[in-house]
Enzyme design. Structure first.
Site, PDB file in Angstrom:
ATOM      1  N   GLU A 138       0.664  -1.354  -0.245  1.00  0.00           N
ATOM      2  CA  GLU A 138      -0.409   0.153   0.639  1.00  0.00           C
ATOM      3  C   GLU A 138       1.309   1.170  -0.454  1.00  0.00           C
ATOM      4  O   GLU A 138       0.189   1.886   0.890  1.00  0.00           O
ATOM      5  CB  GLU A 138      -1.390   0.090   1.306  1.00  0.00           C
ATOM      6  CG  GLU A 138      -1.631  -1.067   1.372  1.00  0.00           C
ATOM      7  CD  GLU A 138      -2.630  -1.405   2.239  1.00  0.00           C
ATOM      8  OE1 GLU A 138      -2.355  -0.613   3.532  1.00  0.00           O
ATOM      9  OE2 GLU A 138      -3.730  -1.842   2.363  1.00  0.00           O
ATOM     10  N   GLU A 245      -6.487 -10.627  -1.052  1.00  0.00           N
ATOM     11  CA  GLU A 245      -7.300 -10.457   0.373  1.00  0.00           C
ATOM     12  C   GLU A 245      -8.803 -10.772  -0.308  1.00  0.00           C
ATOM     13  O   GLU A 245      -9.877  -9.604   0.580  1.00  0.00           O
ATOM     14  CB  GLU A 245      -6.332  -9.088   1.392  1.00  0.00           C
ATOM     15  CG  GLU A 245      -4.520  -8.757   1.278  1.00  0.00           C
ATOM     16  CD  GLU A 245      -5.017  -7.529   1.844  1.00  0.00           C
ATOM     17  OE1 GLU A 245      -5.974  -6.905   2.924  1.00  0.00           O
ATOM     18  OE2 GLU A 245      -3.932  -7.361   2.056  1.00  0.00           O
TER      19      GLU A 245
HETATM   20  C1  HAH Z   1      -5.869  -4.364   3.676  1.00  0.00           C
HETATM   21  N1  HAH Z   1      -5.669  -3.172   3.956  1.00  0.00           N
HETATM   22  C2  HAH Z   1      -4.078  -4.681   4.877  1.00  0.00           C
HETATM   23  O1  HAH Z   1      -3.518  -5.716   3.267  1.00  0.00           O
HETATM   24  C3  HAH Z   1      -4.750  -5.906   5.609  1.00  0.00           C
HETATM   25  O2  HAH Z   1      -3.063  -5.595   6.285  1.00  0.00           O
HETATM   26  C4  HAH Z   1      -5.401  -5.501   6.495  1.00  0.00           C
HETATM   27  O3  HAH Z   1      -5.351  -6.935   7.761  1.00  0.00           O
HETATM   28  C5  HAH Z   1      -6.303  -5.693   6.025  1.00  0.00           C
HETATM   29  C6  HAH Z   1      -6.745  -4.654   4.905  1.00  0.00           C
HETATM   30  C7  HAH Z   1      -6.578  -2.796   3.305  1.00  0.00           C
HETATM   31  C8  HAH Z   1      -7.071  -1.027   2.844  1.00  0.00           C
HETATM   32  C9  HAH Z   1      -8.455  -1.376   2.611  1.00  0.00           C
HETATM   33  O4  HAH Z   1      -9.026  -1.938   2.266  1.00  0.00           O
HETATM   34  C10 HAH Z   1      -9.235   0.159   2.887  1.00  0.00           C
HETATM   35  C11 HAH Z   1      -8.320   1.010   3.349  1.00  0.00           C
HETATM   36  C12 HAH Z   1      -7.304   0.988   4.188  1.00  0.00           C
HETATM   37  C13 HAH Z   1      -6.585  -0.204   4.472  1.00  0.00           C
END
Ligand code: HAH
Length: 337
Positions: A138, A245
C-alpha cells in the site's frame, strides 16, 4: 464437528485445481476454532496480522515470533502453502523504527539499516515455510497525482525505500517470490500508478516477481471491466498475479447502515451471482493468476466486522457463521473449471 458439517461437501481448493491455489488469512484463534474448515477447503494461508512489523518486532532488540510460528506450524502440519504479509507498510509498524532513543527522527541510513536487519531476520526465519512475500504494502496514494502516499518511510528515506525492501528480501531468500501488494488496485487511476511504480522497479532490475491485488471488493464495485483491465495491465509486465485479500462486502464502501444482524436474502443472492462472475473472470486469467486468497475463512470472523463502520457485522466470505457453505460457495464450486 467440522468433519460432520463437511461430509459430502467438495473441497473449495479442489474445485480450482489446475487453475490457482485458494488461500485464507488466518490468526491463532481461527486456526483453532475453524481449523477443520481451513485445513479442508484452503491450500494456502496468510497470517492476518502476526507477521506485520509491530507483531514481530515491537522493540529494537525484541522479536516476538510465537504467534506467527503457530500459523507456520499449522500450515506445515496440514501441507499448506504459506504467504508472508508484510515487510513494509505505513500501518501496524512500530514507532521505535523511525525514532532515535531521544524521540527525534532517525537518519535515512539508520532506517534502511534497521529495515535490512528486520527483513533479513524475518525472511530467513521462515524461508522453508514461506514461498511468497508481500514485501511492500500500500505505498501508492489513493488520490492526487503524487505516486507515493505520505509516510514516515517516505519522509525519512525518500522513495528508494521501496526498491531497497525488495533487494533486502531477495538477498535474504533468493527463492522467495516477491510481491507488491495494494488495494483499490482495479480503480483506473490507482491501477496506472501501481503499474508505473512496478514498471520503474523492473526497469531498475529490482527483484519484483508479482503484484498482489488485495481485492477488497463489494457486491457492486469494482465493475468487472475495471477488474479485467487491471489484470491485463499488470500481467503485461510479465509478472505473476495473485488476489491476496479477497472479500465481497455486502455493503457499498460508503454505506453506513448498521441495523442488520444477519444478511438479507437479497444480499446472499447477489453475492452468489457476484462471486460466480468474479471467479469466471479469474478462471479466464488462470495462466497469470497463481493464487486467490480470501481475507478470512468464514463469516463468523472477518476484519470487515469493524471496517469501515466500527462494530458492524458483515458477511463477505463463502462460508457462513456456522462454517456451512453459502450460496456463494456453491456458485463457485459448481463452475465448469
Ligand atoms: C488491508 N488493507 C491490509 O493489507 C491488511 O493487512 C489488513 O489486515 C486489512 C486490509 C486494506 C485497506 C483498505 O481496504 C482500505 C483502506 C485502508 C486499508
Amino acid at each position: 464437528m467440522g468433519d460432520n458439517l463437511n461430509r459430502g461437501i467438495p473441497k473449495l481448493h479442489e474445485a480450482f485445481k489446475g487453475a490457482f491455489d485458494i488461500g485464507a488469512a488466518v490468526n491463532p484463534r481461527s486456526i483453532v476454532h475453524a481449523g477443520d474448515l481451513i485445513a479442508n477447503h484452503y491450500n494456502s494461508l496468510t497470517a492476518e496480522n502476526e507477521m506485520k512489523f509491530v507483531s514481530l518486532h515491537p522493540a529494537e532488540n525484541t522479536y516476538t515470533f510465537d504467534e506467527a510460528d503457530k500459523i507456520a506450524a499449522f500450515a506445515r502440519k496440514n501441507g499448506m502453502k504459506l504467504r508472508g504479509h508484510t515487510l513494509v507498510w505505513h500501518n501496524q509498524t512500530s514507532d521505535w523504527l523511525f525514532q532515535e532513543t531521544d524521540g527525534g527522527p532517525v537518519s535515512r541510513d539508520k532506517l534502511l539499516a534497521r529495515l535490512k536487519s528486520h527483513i533479513d531476520t524475518v525472511v530467513k526465519r521462515y524461508k522453508d515455510d514461506i514461498y511468497a512475500w508481500d514485501v511492500v504494502n500500500e505505498v501508492i496514494a489513493d488520490e492526487g497525482s503524487e505516486p507515493l502516499r505520505s509516510s514516515k518511510w517516505l519522509d525519512i528515506a525518500g522513495p528508494s525505500f521501496v526498491a531497497k525492501a525488495f533487494e533486502f528480501a531477495h538477498e535474504a531468500d533468493p527463492k522467495a517470490l516477491l510481491f507488491y501488494n495494494d488495494y483499490n488496485e482495479s480503480h483506473p487511476l490507482k491501477r496506472d500508478k501501481i503499474y508505473s511504480l512496478v514498471k520503474s522497479l523492473l526497469d531498475q532490475s529490482v527483484p519484483v516477481h508479482g503484484i498482489g491485488l488485495q481485492a477488497h471488493w463489494n457486491l457492486y464495485d469494482p465493475g468487472l471491466d475495471d477488474i479485467r483491465a487491471a489484470i491485463e495491465k499488470y500481467a503485461s509486465l510479465g509478472l505473476r498475479l495473485q488476489l491476496t485479500e479477497l472479500d465481497v462486502s455486502v455493503f457499498r464502501f460508503d454505506d453506513k447502515r448498521e441495523d442488520l444482524v444477519s444478511p438479507t436474502k437479497e444480499m446472499l443472492e447477489l453475492q452468489a451471482i457476484r462471486y460466480d462472475a468474479l471467479f469466471s473472470l479469474l478462471r479466464e486469467y488462470k495462466e497469470c493468476i497463481d493464487a486467490v486468497t480470501f481475507w478470512g475463512a468464514a463469516d463468523d470472523y472477518t476484519w470487515l466486522n469493524d471496517f469501515p463502520v466500527r462494530g458492524r457485522k458483515n458477511w463477505p466470505l463463502l462460508f457462513d457463521e456456522r462454517h456451512k457453505p453459502k450460496s456463494s460457495f456453491w456458485s463457485v464450486v459448481n463452475q465448469n473449471g
